[in-house]
Design an enzyme around this catalytic site. Structure first.
Site, PDB file in Angstrom:
ATOM      1  N   ASN A  38      -9.723   0.746   9.593  1.00  0.00           N
ATOM      2  CA  ASN A  38      -8.634   0.440  10.577  1.00  0.00           C
ATOM      3  C   ASN A  38      -9.374   1.045  11.986  1.00  0.00           C
ATOM      4  O   ASN A  38      -9.748   0.385  12.829  1.00  0.00           O
ATOM      5  CB  ASN A  38      -7.304   0.765  10.459  1.00  0.00           C
ATOM      6  CG  ASN A  38      -6.149   0.394  11.422  1.00  0.00           C
ATOM      7  OD1 ASN A  38      -6.727   0.060  12.566  1.00  0.00           O
ATOM      8  ND2 ASN A  38      -5.034   0.436  11.034  1.00  0.00           N
ATOM      9  N   THR A  39      -8.963   2.392  12.136  1.00  0.00           N
ATOM     10  CA  THR A  39      -9.279   3.090  13.456  1.00  0.00           C
ATOM     11  C   THR A  39     -10.865   2.774  13.687  1.00  0.00           C
ATOM     12  O   THR A  39     -11.157   2.535  14.906  1.00  0.00           O
ATOM     13  CB  THR A  39      -9.378   4.626  13.083  1.00  0.00           C
ATOM     14  OG1 THR A  39      -7.886   4.738  12.686  1.00  0.00           O
ATOM     15  CG2 THR A  39      -9.650   5.255  14.365  1.00  0.00           C
ATOM     16  N   GLY A  81      -8.440   8.204  10.194  1.00  0.00           N
ATOM     17  CA  GLY A  81      -8.609   8.232  11.722  1.00  0.00           C
ATOM     18  C   GLY A  81      -9.632   9.418  12.052  1.00  0.00           C
ATOM     19  O   GLY A  81     -10.237   9.384  13.156  1.00  0.00           O
ATOM     20  N   LYS A 119       0.962  -1.076  -0.021  1.00  0.00           N
ATOM     21  CA  LYS A 119       0.013   0.038   0.144  1.00  0.00           C
ATOM     22  C   LYS A 119       0.690   1.317   0.086  1.00  0.00           C
ATOM     23  O   LYS A 119       1.840   1.376   0.971  1.00  0.00           O
ATOM     24  CB  LYS A 119      -1.031  -0.081   1.185  1.00  0.00           C
ATOM     25  CG  LYS A 119      -1.653   1.259   1.377  1.00  0.00           C
ATOM     26  CD  LYS A 119      -2.623   1.474   2.516  1.00  0.00           C
ATOM     27  CE  LYS A 119      -3.161   2.861   2.951  1.00  0.00           C
ATOM     28  NZ  LYS A 119      -4.024   2.895   4.203  1.00  0.00           N
ATOM     29  N   ALA A 158      -9.695   4.899   4.219  1.00  0.00           N
ATOM     30  CA  ALA A 158      -9.763   6.074   5.445  1.00  0.00           C
ATOM     31  C   ALA A 158     -10.863   6.671   5.512  1.00  0.00           C
ATOM     32  O   ALA A 158     -11.713   7.095   4.577  1.00  0.00           O
ATOM     33  CB  ALA A 158      -8.688   7.074   4.662  1.00  0.00           C
ATOM     34  N   GLY A 159     -11.125   7.453   6.810  1.00  0.00           N
ATOM     35  CA  GLY A 159     -12.528   7.869   7.319  1.00  0.00           C
ATOM     36  C   GLY A 159     -13.571   7.063   7.589  1.00  0.00           C
ATOM     37  O   GLY A 159     -14.587   7.508   7.890  1.00  0.00           O
TER      38      GLY A 159
END
Lengths: 256, 66
Positions: A206-207, A158, A97, A184-185
């Site tokens: 992830n987050t 995040g 990535k 992301a987001g």
């Protein structure tokens, strides 16, 4: 129904990709990975200055999944290329990535550097998954450079804000002949489902999973939402209308 | 002897091999990847690799990340 995700000629079992950062422990991360059913996880590379009691993440990753090294920490093409080569030399495979970030406040990627890195690494046989701002011209450049997918951000890393780039992501889905993976987001399962309903090939989170009170059940919730969103997309949702359209017959038999 | 270790200048004694350096810093040998002058050195060669003046050494580890 046949609905396979193919990336770089490989059949990917799940449309939910999971990052491994920020989990309370590697043991909980491991259980979240299992609960998610994911086939691709990301890891990062960090400098080690002295010994620590930290465990080795590799001991907690299932053997039958793809480990994709993230070049996070790279600010330039050269740094990203170097991280990719280190990961390969260290035996962690060809999946990369590319995340090149010169900005610390919003953590927004540098598309120009990312395109350059994609071209170099794709020529070296890497399976390149670039994380970018959703821009159509750049996505086409990534295709030409040999990217295996395009991973536009939904919102800053995040931030848990969801698919704030939705209109631009939709354009990439329509116009770019590569799997579009929203990365992301994505803070909640509803965000993941929204991306999938738009027609994204997959979602990377992830987050949203790792910082949940129960990351293991949240991982499962995300996986279900990704599947639901995908099924919605291939089922062809109805059109949006400004006025009502009755779902029951309105033929009046109470009034004449 | 001065080298660049993880991007920073560092003074090290002469005739030091990579494995001894790692052990002296309590680094778990099974957990790290070593890049030596921009080439990955396999763990089987750490003992035999003597660090020289001006060498660039990166000690790296895979960790959780998005």
């Amino acid at each position: 129904m046949q609905d396979e995700l193919i990336i770089a000629n490989q059949k990917i079992r799940s449309r939910f990709l999971l990052g491994t950062g920020k989990f309370p422990s590697y043991e909980i991360m491991k259980r979240a990975i299992e609960a998610s059913g994911t086939h691709i996880v990301t890891v990062a590379l960090r400098r080690v200055d002295k010994g620590s009691a930290d465990e080795n993440i590799m001991d907690f990753l299932p053997k039958d999944i793809i480990i994709m090294t993230n070049t996070s920490g790279a600010r330039t093409t050269d740094e990203a290329v170097r991280i990719a080569r280190i990961a390969r030399a260290a035996g962690y495979g060809d999946w990369i990535k590319i995340e090149i970030i010169p900005d610390n406040k919003y953590l927004l990627p540098d598309n120009a550097e990312t395109i350059k890195a994609t071209e170099i690494l794709a020529k070296e046989g890497f399976i390149v998954m670039p994380y970018v701002n959703p821009d159509l011209a750049d996505a086409k450049r990534l295709y030409d450079a040999g990217a295996a997918s395009v991973m536009p951000l939904g919102a800053p890393i995040g931030s848990n804000k969801g698919v704030t780039t939705r209109e631009l992501v939709k354009i990439l889905i329509n116009e770019v002949n590569l799997p579009i993976i929203v990365d992301a987001g994505i803070g909640k399962p509803s965000h993941a489902s929204e991306a999938m309903e738009l027609g994204a090939a997959a979602v990377l989170a992830n987050t949203g999973v790792a910082v949940a009170a129960d990351p293991v059940s949240m991982a499962r919730s995300f996986a279900m939402a990704v599947e639901a969103g995908r099924l919605c997309y291939i089922s062809g949702p109805g059109r949006i209308s400004d006025t009502a359209e009755a779902s029951s017959p309105l033929t009046g038999f109470l009034r004449s | 002897m001065r080298i660049i270790l993880n991007g920073k200048p560092e003074e090290l004694p002469a005739n030091l091999d990579i494995e001894t350096l790692l052990v002296s810093r309590n680094i778990d040998l099974s957990k790290v990847v070593v890049e030596y002058n921009e080439t990955i050195i396999k763990s089987s060669s750490w003992k035999a690799t003597i660090i020289q003046e001006d060498d660039r050494l990166e000690i790296l580890s895979f960790v959780g990340g998005g």
